[in-house]
Write an enzyme that holds these catalytic residues in place. Sequence first.
Site, PDB file in Angstrom:
ATOM      1  N   SER A 163       0.752  -1.059   0.086  1.00  0.00           N
ATOM      2  CA  SER A 163       0.006   0.052   0.047  1.00  0.00           C
ATOM      3  C   SER A 163       1.040   1.359   0.247  1.00  0.00           C
ATOM      4  O   SER A 163       1.706   1.512   1.004  1.00  0.00           O
ATOM      5  CB  SER A 163      -1.015  -0.083   1.200  1.00  0.00           C
ATOM      6  OG  SER A 163      -1.537   1.378   1.293  1.00  0.00           O
ATOM      7  N   ASP A 205      -6.115   0.472  -9.070  1.00  0.00           N
ATOM      8  CA  ASP A 205      -6.924   1.216  -9.244  1.00  0.00           C
ATOM      9  C   ASP A 205      -7.828   0.834 -10.702  1.00  0.00           C
ATOM     10  O   ASP A 205      -8.964   1.436 -10.835  1.00  0.00           O
ATOM     11  CB  ASP A 205      -7.032   2.741  -9.269  1.00  0.00           C
ATOM     12  CG  ASP A 205      -6.485   3.111  -7.591  1.00  0.00           C
ATOM     13  OD1 ASP A 205      -7.049   2.329  -6.862  1.00  0.00           O
ATOM     14  OD2 ASP A 205      -5.898   4.247  -7.577  1.00  0.00           O
ATOM     15  N   ARG A 252     -14.980  -3.370  -4.566  1.00  0.00           N
ATOM     16  CA  ARG A 252     -14.743  -3.709  -5.917  1.00  0.00           C
ATOM     17  C   ARG A 252     -15.006  -5.038  -6.608  1.00  0.00           C
ATOM     18  O   ARG A 252     -15.354  -4.912  -7.862  1.00  0.00           O
ATOM     19  CB  ARG A 252     -13.751  -2.910  -6.673  1.00  0.00           C
ATOM     20  CG  ARG A 252     -13.729  -1.330  -6.108  1.00  0.00           C
ATOM     21  CD  ARG A 252     -12.458  -0.511  -6.860  1.00  0.00           C
ATOM     22  NE  ARG A 252     -12.922   0.548  -6.907  1.00  0.00           N
ATOM     23  CZ  ARG A 252     -12.275   1.779  -6.721  1.00  0.00           C
ATOM     24  NH1 ARG A 252     -10.559   1.407  -7.017  1.00  0.00           N
ATOM     25  NH2 ARG A 252     -12.235   2.984  -6.608  1.00  0.00           N
ATOM     26  N   ARG A 268     -14.841   4.858  -9.842  1.00  0.00           N
ATOM     27  CA  ARG A 268     -14.355   4.143 -10.914  1.00  0.00           C
ATOM     28  C   ARG A 268     -15.341   3.132 -11.320  1.00  0.00           C
ATOM     29  O   ARG A 268     -15.276   2.566 -12.497  1.00  0.00           O
ATOM     30  CB  ARG A 268     -13.095   3.553 -10.325  1.00  0.00           C
ATOM     31  CG  ARG A 268     -11.923   4.575  -9.884  1.00  0.00           C
ATOM     32  CD  ARG A 268     -10.459   4.019  -9.902  1.00  0.00           C
ATOM     33  NE  ARG A 268      -9.770   4.889  -8.988  1.00  0.00           N
ATOM     34  CZ  ARG A 268      -9.254   6.099  -9.484  1.00  0.00           C
ATOM     35  NH1 ARG A 268      -9.542   6.327 -10.850  1.00  0.00           N
ATOM     36  NH2 ARG A 268      -8.388   6.992  -8.821  1.00  0.00           N
TER      37      ARG A 268
HETATM   38  C1  S3P Z   1      -3.043   5.759  -3.696  1.00  0.00           C
HETATM   39  C2  S3P Z   1      -2.667   4.333  -3.340  1.00  0.00           C
HETATM   40  C3  S3P Z   1      -3.663   3.417  -3.514  1.00  0.00           C
HETATM   41  C4  S3P Z   1      -4.755   3.745  -4.626  1.00  0.00           C
HETATM   42  C5  S3P Z   1      -5.530   5.006  -4.250  1.00  0.00           C
HETATM   43  C6  S3P Z   1      -4.361   6.083  -4.387  1.00  0.00           C
HETATM   44  C7  S3P Z   1      -2.107   6.906  -3.417  1.00  0.00           C
HETATM   45  O1  S3P Z   1      -4.252   2.958  -2.318  1.00  0.00           O
HETATM   46  O2  S3P Z   1      -5.677   2.784  -4.448  1.00  0.00           O
HETATM   47  O3  S3P Z   1      -6.398   5.337  -5.050  1.00  0.00           O
HETATM   48  O4  S3P Z   1      -2.193   7.887  -3.873  1.00  0.00           O
HETATM   49  O5  S3P Z   1      -0.968   6.398  -2.391  1.00  0.00           O
HETATM   50  P1  S3P Z   1      -3.351   1.927  -1.499  1.00  0.00           P
HETATM   51  O6  S3P Z   1      -2.243   2.401  -1.046  1.00  0.00           O
HETATM   52  O7  S3P Z   1      -4.422   1.592  -0.300  1.00  0.00           O
HETATM   53  O8  S3P Z   1      -3.442   0.649  -2.182  1.00  0.00           O
END
Ligand code: S3P
Length: 438
Positions: free
Chosen positions: A170, A319, A350, A391
Amino acid sequence: MSPSTFTVDPGGCLRGRLRVPGDKSISHRAIMFGALAEGVTTINGFLEGEDCLATLRAFRAMGVRIDGPDRGRVVVHGVGLHGLRAPAEPLDMGNSGTSMRLLAGLLAGQAFDTVLTGDASLTRRPMRRVTEPLARMGARIETAERGMAPLRIYGGQRLTGIDYTLPVASAQVKSCLLLAGLYADGVTRVTEPAPTRDHTERMLEGFGYPLRRESDRTFAVAGASRLRGTQIDIPADISSSAFFLVGASIAPGSDLLLEHVGVNPTRDGAIAILRLMGADIELLDSRLAGGEPVADLRVRHAPLRGVRIPEPLVPLAIDEFPALFIAAACAEGETVLTGAEELRVKESDRIQVMADGLAALGVSAAPAADGMTVRGGALAGGAVDSRGDHRIAMSFAIAALRAGGAIRIQDCANVNTSFPGFVASAREAGLAIRELID
Ligand code: S3P
């Protein structure tokens, strides 16, 4: 935001040139780092969507002067790492997980208390993934039940750097801890199980803050350095481009050029997956803009085939799966996704919401705990509920290009969180979409 419904007539194709709005992840970070920097940061290409505006408003509420946004231009008058002031009210992050998780790290290091809150979706999303490691650093944060928001963050705590291996891939957790690390004694070191988007690391470097890249998955910062104001050119968002990459791939006669798209290698998994499926996507004029790789993407219709999606590509396309499931529904044979349990805790579940929507259009989709199997076939028209997930709303809109009848999508107002102007852009490219605002 007033509730909105999309109705999309079937058929057509996507042609011409399009520049989709600025990258959401980079827009959030540009405001945050600009605010914490010394001196002025000028941003061009800022995404004026609700999520990034929530971040912008939070910093204004903490005393940062921010001019704009004016057609994507924002000027942030940085206050330095210790110049933020206590906000008068709770900071409302709306639908935005990135705002809440990154700000949790940054606010854990302040001298004042804050409360972070959000909408019905955000207050149901997991926050322990950030509050637990922050607590290990010495932060004091109270949550609602089961670790969820609102988060009450107590200021005046002394933070100490930790070595932390992320249990999930993440970028939000990684970024949260690096931001807390700017305020911690000693070194904060994070290791991710697989590479995730690296905009925080790139931007720290762009603002002149020392970052150690100890491997492709381990990053370290020490507290008490400085960020210097800079200029940031934000590319078009590859995640918003993905709807058009899929739409043009599935609709015969399509030939579309998407301009100035960010193609950072930690974000380009959707291009790789679509190419595995047989898509015809060309990267033209590859270049660097403000430290981020950028290209124009030419996409033409091509027959797609089902694939087993390689798991290492999952975090690089995290995403884009709602759109990729539509590609799978239009492909010959079966597409199998595994290793993607994170999809269950995004703006909606999702996996389930896409499976329900595909079933409503007559497509066989078998959800699993960590992914889904989609059997390509004919898409019928019908009614789909996006469950307020931006989305998912845009993905089903694009699906109409190959549907047998009109598709009606409910609960679309949140499209404005990431893609203001989607309806106009999609119409211009050739989608027969109408929006009804109740
Ligand atoms: C993001 C990280 C992702 C992504 C989100 C934006 C970011 O989430 O799904 O739309 O800007 O760091 P996760 O870190 O929970 O995977």
